[in-house]
Design an enzyme around this catalytic site. Sequence first.
Site, PDB file in Angstrom:
ATOM      1  CE  LYS A 261      22.896   3.505 -41.432  1.00 14.90           C
ATOM      2  NZ  LYS A 261      23.269   3.471 -42.869  1.00 14.90           N
ATOM      3  CG  ASP A 266      22.856  -1.899 -44.020  1.00 12.48           C
ATOM      4  OD1 ASP A 266      21.847  -2.560 -44.329  1.00 12.48           O
ATOM      5  OD2 ASP A 266      23.261  -0.898 -44.655  1.00 12.48           O
ATOM      6  CE  LYS A 273      24.900  -2.745 -46.959  1.00 14.45           C
ATOM      7  NZ  LYS A 273      25.075  -1.727 -48.008  1.00 14.45           N
ATOM      8  CG  ASP A 284      25.328   0.900 -41.577  1.00 15.68           C
ATOM      9  OD1 ASP A 284      25.875   1.973 -41.915  1.00 15.68           O
ATOM     10  OD2 ASP A 284      24.250   0.497 -42.066  1.00 15.68           O
ATOM     11  CG  ASP A 343      21.719  -1.712 -48.730  1.00 21.07           C
ATOM     12  OD1 ASP A 343      21.897  -1.601 -47.503  1.00 21.07           O
ATOM     13  OD2 ASP A 343      22.638  -1.922 -49.546  1.00 21.07           O
ATOM     14  CD  GLU A 345      20.412   0.771 -43.718  1.00 21.88           C
ATOM     15  OE1 GLU A 345      20.381   0.615 -44.953  1.00 21.88           O
ATOM     16  OE2 GLU A 345      21.457   1.059 -43.094  1.00 21.88           O
ATOM     17  NE  ARG A 347      18.638   7.000 -47.978  1.00 27.46           N
ATOM     18  CZ  ARG A 347      19.185   7.190 -49.173  1.00 27.46           C
ATOM     19  NH1 ARG A 347      18.521   7.829 -50.120  1.00 27.46           N
ATOM     20  NH2 ARG A 347      20.393   6.749 -49.428  1.00 27.46           N
TER      21      ARG A 347
HETATM   22  N1  BES Z   1      25.335   1.533 -44.613  1.00 25.87           N
HETATM   23  C1  BES Z   1      25.257   1.722 -46.007  1.00 25.87           C
HETATM   24  C2  BES Z   1      26.278   2.736 -46.537  1.00 25.87           C
HETATM   25  C3  BES Z   1      27.719   2.323 -46.406  1.00 25.87           C
HETATM   26  C4  BES Z   1      28.356   1.629 -47.411  1.00 25.87           C
HETATM   27  C5  BES Z   1      28.435   2.669 -45.291  1.00 25.87           C
HETATM   28  C6  BES Z   1      29.674   1.272 -47.285  1.00 25.87           C
HETATM   29  C7  BES Z   1      29.772   2.319 -45.161  1.00 25.87           C
HETATM   30  C8  BES Z   1      30.393   1.612 -46.162  1.00 25.87           C
HETATM   31  C9  BES Z   1      23.867   2.258 -46.368  1.00 25.87           C
HETATM   32  O1  BES Z   1      22.835   1.812 -45.567  1.00 25.87           O
HETATM   33  C10 BES Z   1      23.574   1.784 -47.748  1.00 25.87           C
HETATM   34  O2  BES Z   1      23.475   0.608 -47.931  1.00 25.87           O
HETATM   35  N2  BES Z   1      23.429   2.717 -48.677  1.00 25.87           N
HETATM   36  C11 BES Z   1      23.159   2.381 -50.022  1.00 25.87           C
HETATM   37  C12 BES Z   1      22.092   3.334 -50.516  1.00 25.87           C
HETATM   38  C13 BES Z   1      21.549   2.986 -51.864  1.00 25.87           C
HETATM   39  C14 BES Z   1      20.752   1.715 -51.787  1.00 25.87           C
HETATM   40  C15 BES Z   1      20.700   4.126 -52.348  1.00 25.87           C
HETATM   41  C16 BES Z   1      24.436   2.520 -50.830  1.00 25.87           C
HETATM   42  O3  BES Z   1      25.219   3.439 -50.541  1.00 25.87           O
HETATM   43  O4  BES Z   1      24.672   1.701 -51.690  1.00 25.87           O
HETATM   44 ZN    ZN Z   2      23.345   1.281 -43.657  1.00 25.62          ZN
HETATM   45 MN    MN Z   3      22.061  -0.038 -46.217  1.00 27.38          MN
END
Ligand code: BES
Ligand code: ZN
Ligand code: MN
Length: 498
Positions: A261, A266, A273, A284, A343, A345, A347
């Site tokens: 990825k 992000d 966020k 990210d 968010d 994204e 996947r």
């Molecule tokens: N890049 C983030 C995950 C992340 C968070 C990585 C903190 C490193 C540190 C990912 O894209 C994300 O935002 N995931 C969301 C998914 C949710 C919306 C289902 C999350 O983990 O909140």
């Molecule tokens: Zn992300």
């Molecule tokens: Mn995200």
Amino acid sequence: MTDLATVSFEETDLEAIATAEGRVAVFLPPDGRLGREARRVNRLTRGALARLAEDPGFAKMAPGDCRTLAYPAGMAAEVVDVVLLPRRPKPDEARRAGAALGKLRGGKLLTLLVGTTARAEDIVLGAVLRDYSFDAHKTKDKTAEDAVQTTPAGIRVMAGKPAELEALCAGPLAVASGVFFTRDLISEPANVLTTTEFARRLTELAELGVEVEVLDEDALAKLGMRALLAVGQGSDSPSKVVVMRWNGGPSGDAPLALVGKGVVFDTGGISLKPAQGMEDMTMDMGGAGVVAGTMKALAARKAKANVVGLVGLVENMPSGTAIRPGDIVASMKGDTVEIINTDAEGRLVLCDVMWYAQDRFEPAAMVDLATLTGACIIALGHENAAVFSNDDILANAFLRAASDEGEGAWRMPLGQAYDDQLKSAKADMKNVGGRPAGAITAAQYLARFVKEGTPWMHLDIAGVAQVAKDTAFAPKGATGWGVMALNRLVADHYETKG
Ligand code: BES
Ligand code: ZN
Ligand code: MN
């Protein structure tokens, strides 16, 4: 770019110890008995080393701990570092001993008096790995080499059999160059490491014999990667997929595929966020960074294996052209996805690159890496990456490799009930499965894009790619987690011997 310290090897020269500048490191076993080099240092320092070894505090030191003798009379060195090392150290203990020295080096010349010490190659590796700082954008207070102009810099290894040791160190130093590549990529801010700049840096791997191909948005649209393109459509930076091929194995052997990825930043997109901590999302692209570093490590040590690395490079931004919650997109596989949260994204990027990797390369196995979920950090903190797999042999081989290399990894479950959380009323699936088991439902989403018969492993590295505290082998910041474990997985299971 952060360069590895220059490491040179020479035969132990007892005379030269007196005139070595910078730091001199000597290794003592727990019984405090002085070896040949230590006796020389002891004589030069008029017994200071022996007094240190006789101090009750010395016996209480842990393997790899270090004490210093500052400005020793009788030596040109500023400091003698005295390191406690068992006579038969474990690789990890030897690396930690080296790391303690690498942390202290500060751009000065470091002379390692390893003599005939066992595991000297791990001492050297530890020193090199820990001696990292990302100073690319500092104009002052640099800790790197160029900040110190008065002493010659680098690591000078005095050994009983320097040529043998140098040969033993070649592989580990190649791997370290891959780890540094990953750390640099993860550390770069998103205004510097745009999708375009990321792709450009990957093309430089061609110098090591990696075949690098960059697919632009037109090519991705023709392939049908609409889920990946949907993530990037709100950004001015063009989305790209980069394919890196290392063909060190027998031609015709199915490759191991590594998929990363690469979200260069992000913001969360329209599902924006919170501002607090958003700057961390420069990391990210960590999965892509680890894939890139592993490819570099394999090529630099000329691994006898076929490995293909694929990274999806996009930026997740809110804008008038961004995807919206509620949008439905079709993946390259053909399955449709209802985007509940923009968010989630990563996947969407991975599902298309994973499908493409299998479609084009029919890999022997596929490993994807991603800073995928905050839920993974809630589950495992910053100590372990989450391991998900449909194949026990692959998962166990990786867990062993990670443990051998001192990189934390912990297996997590998959299952139908988790997959059910992804059901959508309007499309084939949703891109989120709700709050419970967030790391697992993200893995279940990816599992839907694994072809029947492909051994697959997903590594959620959200907690380990970048950390707020120093680790044994890296200063706080990007760790390069995974390069050493994946390199070991390849060495132990995908390489032709001989
Ligand atoms: N890049 C983030 C995950 C992340 C968070 C990585 C903190 C490193 C540190 C990912 O894209 C994300 O935002 N995931 C969301 C998914 C949710 C919306 C289902 C999350 O983990 O909140
Ligand atoms: Zn992300
Ligand atoms: Mn995200």
